[in-house]
Scaffold this active site. Structure first.
Site, PDB file in Angstrom:
ATOM      1  N   GLY A   1      -0.037   1.955  -7.333  1.00 48.68           N
ATOM      2  CA  GLY A   1      -1.114   2.260  -8.223  1.00 48.68           C
ATOM      3  C   GLY A   1      -1.042   3.619  -8.690  1.00 48.68           C
TER       4      GLY A   1
ATOM      5  NE  ARG B   1       5.010 -30.106  -7.626  1.00 51.70           N
ATOM      6  CZ  ARG B   1       6.116 -31.159  -7.093  1.00 51.70           C
ATOM      7  NH1 ARG B   1       6.768 -31.480  -8.336  1.00 51.70           N
ATOM      8  NH2 ARG B   1       6.031 -31.701  -6.215  1.00 51.70           N
TER       9      ARG B   1
ATOM     10  NE  ARG C   1      -4.001   0.117   3.524  1.00 46.40           N
ATOM     11  CZ  ARG C   1      -4.136   1.023   2.379  1.00 46.40           C
ATOM     12  NH1 ARG C   1      -3.593   2.248   2.520  1.00 46.40           N
ATOM     13  NH2 ARG C   1      -4.660   0.607   1.284  1.00 46.40           N
TER      14      ARG C   1
ATOM     15  CG  ASP D   1      -1.831  -1.209   1.410  1.00 43.74           C
ATOM     16  OD1 ASP D   1      -2.114  -1.562   0.167  1.00 43.74           O
ATOM     17  OD2 ASP D   1      -2.239  -1.589   2.426  1.00 43.74           O
TER      18      ASP D   1
ATOM     19  CG  HIS E   1      -2.084  -2.074  -6.941  1.00 49.13           C
ATOM     20  ND1 HIS E   1      -1.203  -2.575  -7.773  1.00 49.13           N
ATOM     21  CD2 HIS E   1      -1.894  -2.716  -5.783  1.00 49.13           C
ATOM     22  CE1 HIS E   1      -0.791  -3.468  -7.195  1.00 49.13           C
ATOM     23  NE2 HIS E   1      -1.039  -3.407  -5.932  1.00 49.13           N
ATOM     24  CB  THR E   2      -6.068   3.811  -4.875  1.00 47.42           C
ATOM     25  OG1 THR E   2      -5.989   2.819  -3.682  1.00 47.42           O
ATOM     26  CG2 THR E   2      -7.038   4.717  -4.631  1.00 47.42           C
TER      27      THR E   2
HETATM   28  P1  GDP Z   1      -0.853   0.189  -3.410  1.00 44.01           P
HETATM   29  O1  GDP Z   1      -1.379  -0.891  -3.089  1.00 44.01           O
HETATM   30  O2  GDP Z   1       0.587   0.391  -3.529  1.00 44.01           O
HETATM   31  O3  GDP Z   1      -1.309   0.793  -4.901  1.00 44.01           O
HETATM   32  O4  GDP Z   1      -1.331   1.506  -2.647  1.00 44.01           O
HETATM   33  P2  GDP Z   1      -2.997   1.575  -2.167  1.00 44.01           P
HETATM   34  O5  GDP Z   1      -3.850   2.182  -3.229  1.00 44.01           O
HETATM   35  O6  GDP Z   1      -3.335   0.383  -1.262  1.00 44.01           O
HETATM   36  O7  GDP Z   1      -2.599   2.768  -0.874  1.00 44.01           O
HETATM   37  C1  GDP Z   1      -2.215   4.199  -1.233  1.00 44.01           C
HETATM   38  C2  GDP Z   1      -3.163   4.931  -0.630  1.00 44.01           C
HETATM   39  O8  GDP Z   1      -2.319   6.395  -0.698  1.00 44.01           O
HETATM   40  C3  GDP Z   1      -4.283   5.213  -1.494  1.00 44.01           C
HETATM   41  O9  GDP Z   1      -5.503   5.709  -0.722  1.00 44.01           O
HETATM   42  C4  GDP Z   1      -4.063   6.258  -2.571  1.00 44.01           C
HETATM   43  O10 GDP Z   1      -5.031   7.040  -3.220  1.00 44.01           O
HETATM   44  C5  GDP Z   1      -3.154   7.166  -1.623  1.00 44.01           C
HETATM   45  N1  GDP Z   1      -1.966   8.117  -2.092  1.00 44.01           N
HETATM   46  C6  GDP Z   1      -1.114   7.697  -3.140  1.00 44.01           C
HETATM   47  N2  GDP Z   1      -0.317   8.714  -3.525  1.00 44.01           N
HETATM   48  C7  GDP Z   1      -0.579   9.341  -2.670  1.00 44.01           C
HETATM   49  C8  GDP Z   1       0.045  10.904  -2.419  1.00 44.01           C
HETATM   50  O11 GDP Z   1       1.193  11.270  -2.799  1.00 44.01           O
HETATM   51  N3  GDP Z   1      -0.746  11.652  -1.494  1.00 44.01           N
HETATM   52  C9  GDP Z   1      -2.054  11.381  -0.864  1.00 44.01           C
HETATM   53  N4  GDP Z   1      -2.293  12.094  -0.080  1.00 44.01           N
HETATM   54  N5  GDP Z   1      -2.304  10.149  -1.166  1.00 44.01           N
HETATM   55  C10 GDP Z   1      -1.917   9.100  -2.105  1.00 44.01           C
HETATM   56  P1  IMO Z   2      -1.135  -4.140  -2.183  1.00 40.02           P
HETATM   57  O1  IMO Z   2      -0.660  -4.894  -3.735  1.00 40.02           O
HETATM   58  C1  IMO Z   2      -1.233  -4.641   2.160  1.00 40.02           C
HETATM   59  C2  IMO Z   2      -1.156  -8.823   3.376  1.00 40.02           C
HETATM   60  C3  IMO Z   2      -2.224  -9.456   4.490  1.00 40.02           C
HETATM   61  C4  IMO Z   2      -1.594 -10.234   5.448  1.00 40.02           C
HETATM   62  C5  IMO Z   2      -0.398 -11.011   4.448  1.00 40.02           C
HETATM   63  C6  IMO Z   2      -0.580 -12.314   3.547  1.00 40.02           C
HETATM   64  O2  IMO Z   2      -2.388  -3.364  -2.295  1.00 40.02           O
HETATM   65  O3  IMO Z   2      -0.128  -3.343  -1.765  1.00 40.02           O
HETATM   66  P2  IMO Z   2      -2.379 -12.683   1.816  1.00 40.02           P
HETATM   67  O4  IMO Z   2      -3.832 -12.407   1.535  1.00 40.02           O
HETATM   68  O5  IMO Z   2      -1.631 -12.229   0.704  1.00 40.02           O
HETATM   69  O6  IMO Z   2      -2.229 -14.457   1.898  1.00 40.02           O
HETATM   70  O7  IMO Z   2      -2.301 -12.098   2.983  1.00 40.02           O
HETATM   71  O8  IMO Z   2      -0.292  -9.822   3.386  1.00 40.02           O
HETATM   72  N1  IMO Z   2      -1.284  -8.177   2.150  1.00 40.02           N
HETATM   73  C7  IMO Z   2      -1.439  -6.909   1.952  1.00 40.02           C
HETATM   74  N2  IMO Z   2      -1.270  -6.067   2.579  1.00 40.02           N
HETATM   75  N3  IMO Z   2      -1.455  -4.677   0.774  1.00 40.02           N
HETATM   76  C8  IMO Z   2      -1.693  -5.359  -0.139  1.00 40.02           C
HETATM   77  O9  IMO Z   2      -1.593  -5.542  -1.339  1.00 40.02           O
HETATM   78  C9  IMO Z   2      -1.497  -6.774   0.605  1.00 40.02           C
HETATM   79  N4  IMO Z   2      -1.850  -8.035   0.056  1.00 40.02           N
HETATM   80  C10 IMO Z   2      -1.572  -9.014   1.120  1.00 40.02           C
HETATM   81  O10 IMO Z   2      -2.894  -8.222   4.996  1.00 40.02           O
HETATM   82  O11 IMO Z   2      -0.946  -9.563   6.256  1.00 40.02           O
HETATM   83 MG    MG Z   3      -2.870  -1.638  -1.708  1.00 44.74          MG
END
Ligand code: GDP
Ligand code: IMO
Ligand code: MG
Length: 424
Positions: free
Chosen positions: A17, A141, A306, A13, A41-42
């Site tokens: 994205g 497998r 989180r 996170d 991925h946002t």
């Molecule tokens: P990812 O899983 O790595 O794609 O990240 P996520 O989308 O799960 O979480 C990132 C969060 O941060 C989302 O809510 C995005 O909208 C937000 N975000 C990403 N970059 C920025 C930034 O530069 N500033 C702010 N305020 N929010 C951001």
């Molecule tokens: P993105 O791509 C944050 C975490 C789960 C758990 C561990 C194992 O958005 O960054 P799983 O379901 O993969 O077997 O869970 O990994 N987890 C994530 N935490 N962002 C994610 O994806 C995650 N994908 C899995 O919370 O701790």
């Molecule tokens: Mg994420």
């Protein structure tokens, strides 16, 4: 030709994205190379706000090919839902391809994951999307792959071979056996809807590289949740590290031209496991928010709040060592705008002694983070688009990250939307 790999440098996170959406303007193909719909991925751009789980975030770029790659475990129902949702939002998904070698994540994988989690046996706090069980079937497998959607005779043979073991496991865990008719029907439906997208991804990727195209590999999760190198056992079941893009896709590592590490200006994690710099109580609200805004710290996949904390440099350094970052993207710098003082963890002490390696999860539970305090900048960064216009203390904060890793910060996120970014 360029082969860029983008991965998370923390616990997931980080803002992958957003950065993929931004840099895919310069890509011919974007490939998700591991994980499944545990990802959230946002992306916020002129087309709206989206949370993508399986489809690469390059889907918004006109004409860009997207590939759900070999290293993935894909729930076809979720993929179809995502295709339909994007299509109904006017996004063209005709350039989406699926690797014939990708694993089909089956309904029983989800059931087994849920049974395991609810029994509290492992206590990992998975996303309950069946990820671990799909990868486990790959390893023993017993998995079906997308190539099996193209061959109904062999599919039937495989299903008959696999199902008794699966059903025994379901029943042993307190679940109910699943019928072959139900699965056959599902597989037939998926074959009808997805077969035309299935490709031999090894040729697909290597032909594109050899034709001089620009490829961007999108990782899921982050370094600390890597199955081999992360906080085992509180990890996912694949490798969200850069080299796995080449391993899973089947192209030579010598072709890699750039490795981008994405990090948040602070730390966050979801699920159980050690998280040394966690801030508990009301202070955490400043980072987490209420959940009403797209950039608040609630899981994009599960909606779970989180854990949040100060920036953990030992984590970033470790991620940099194991990935070999050539540049960094630092997101959410704007979330630090209000602080008088910002803390950064610069090292760990374990049992009173400074350590210079990433310890095991068990040891990480009891490390003492050593912080330095930096003055905040108390200036809104959200509207800033040029590095020179950043407040001096924000630049110093970025320099601390660069000095710790020896890697230049190339992208700085100052808001959730695509254009809320500074490039250098
Ligand atoms: P990812 O899983 O790595 O794609 O990240 P996520 O989308 O799960 O979480 C990132 C969060 O941060 C989302 O809510 C995005 O909208 C937000 N975000 C990403 N970059 C920025 C930034 O530069 N500033 C702010 N305020 N929010 C951001
Ligand atoms: P993105 O791509 C944050 C975490 C789960 C758990 C561990 C194992 O958005 O960054 P799983 O379901 O993969 O077997 O869970 O990994 N987890 C994530 N935490 N962002 C994610 O994806 C995650 N994908 C899995 O919370 O701790
Ligand atoms: Mg994420």
């Amino acid at each position: 030709m360029s082969v860029t790999i983008l991965v998370g440098a923390q616990f997931g996170d980080e803002g992958k994205g957003k950065i993929v959406d931004y840099i895919s303007s310069n890509a011919d193909m974007v490939i998700r190379f591991q994980g499944g719909d545990n990802a959230g991925h946002t992306v916020v751009n002129e087309r709206g706000a989206f949370k993508l789980h399986l489809i690469p975030c390059g889907v918004f770029k006109k004409g860009c090919k997207t590939l759900a790659g070999t290293g993935m475990v894909i729930n076809p129902d979720e993929l179809l839902k995502e295709i339909d949702d994007l299509t109904s939002n006017g996004i063209d998904v005709s350039n989406l391809y699926i690797s014939s070698r990708a694993i089909i994540l089956m309904p029983y994988h989800i059931e087994l994951d849920c049974l395991s989690e609810s029994s509290g046996r492992t206590g990992i706090g998975t996303t309950k999307r069946g990820i671990g069980y799909a990868y486990a079937d790959r390893a023993r497998r017993d998995a079906l792959r997308f190539e099996n959607l193209l061959d109904d005779e062999y599919r039937e043979i495989r299903l008959n071979r696999i199902l008794p073991t699966i059903n025994a496991e379901l029943v042993a865990k307190g679940g109910t056996a699943i019928s072959i008719d139900f699965l056959r029907e599902k597989l037939n439906y998926w074959a009808a809807r997805l077969s035309s997208r299935i490709v031999d991804a090894v040729s697909f990727v290597n032909d594109a590289i050899n034709a001089g195209e620009k490829l961007l590999f999108e990782g899921q999760l982050g370094a600390m949740k890597d199955i081999d190198l992360g906080i085992y056992p509180y990890v996912t079941s694949s490798n969200p590290t850069a080299a796995y893009a080449a391993v899973s896709s089947g192209f030579p590592i010598s072709k890699i031209t750039e490795i981008i590490g994405v990090l948040k200006a602070f730390s966050s994690a979801v699920g159980t496991g050690p998280f040394p710099t966690e801030i508990k109580g009301s202070e955490s609200y400043i980072f987490r928010g209420s959940g009403e805004n797209i950039d608040d710290e609630f899981g994009a996949r599960t909606g779970r709040a989180r854990q949040v904390g100060w920036l953990d440099l030992p984590v970033i350094k470790y991620a940099s060592v194991i990935n070999g970052f050539t540049s960094l993207a630092v997101c959410k710098i704007d979330k630090l705008d209000e602080f008088d003082e910002i803390k950064v963890c610069v090292k760990y002490k374990l049992d009173g002694k400074e350590i210079h390696h990433m310890p095991s999860a068990r040891e990480l539970e009891r490390v003492e983070p050593i912080y330095v305090s930096m003055p905040g900048w108390k200036t809104q960064t959200r509207g800033i688009r040029k590095y020179d216009d950043l407040p001096p203390n924000a630049k110093k904060y970025l320099e601390v990250i660069e000095n710790a890793t020896g890697v230049p910060v190339k992208y700085i996120g100052v808001g959730p939307a695509r254009d809320e970014i500074i490039t250098r």
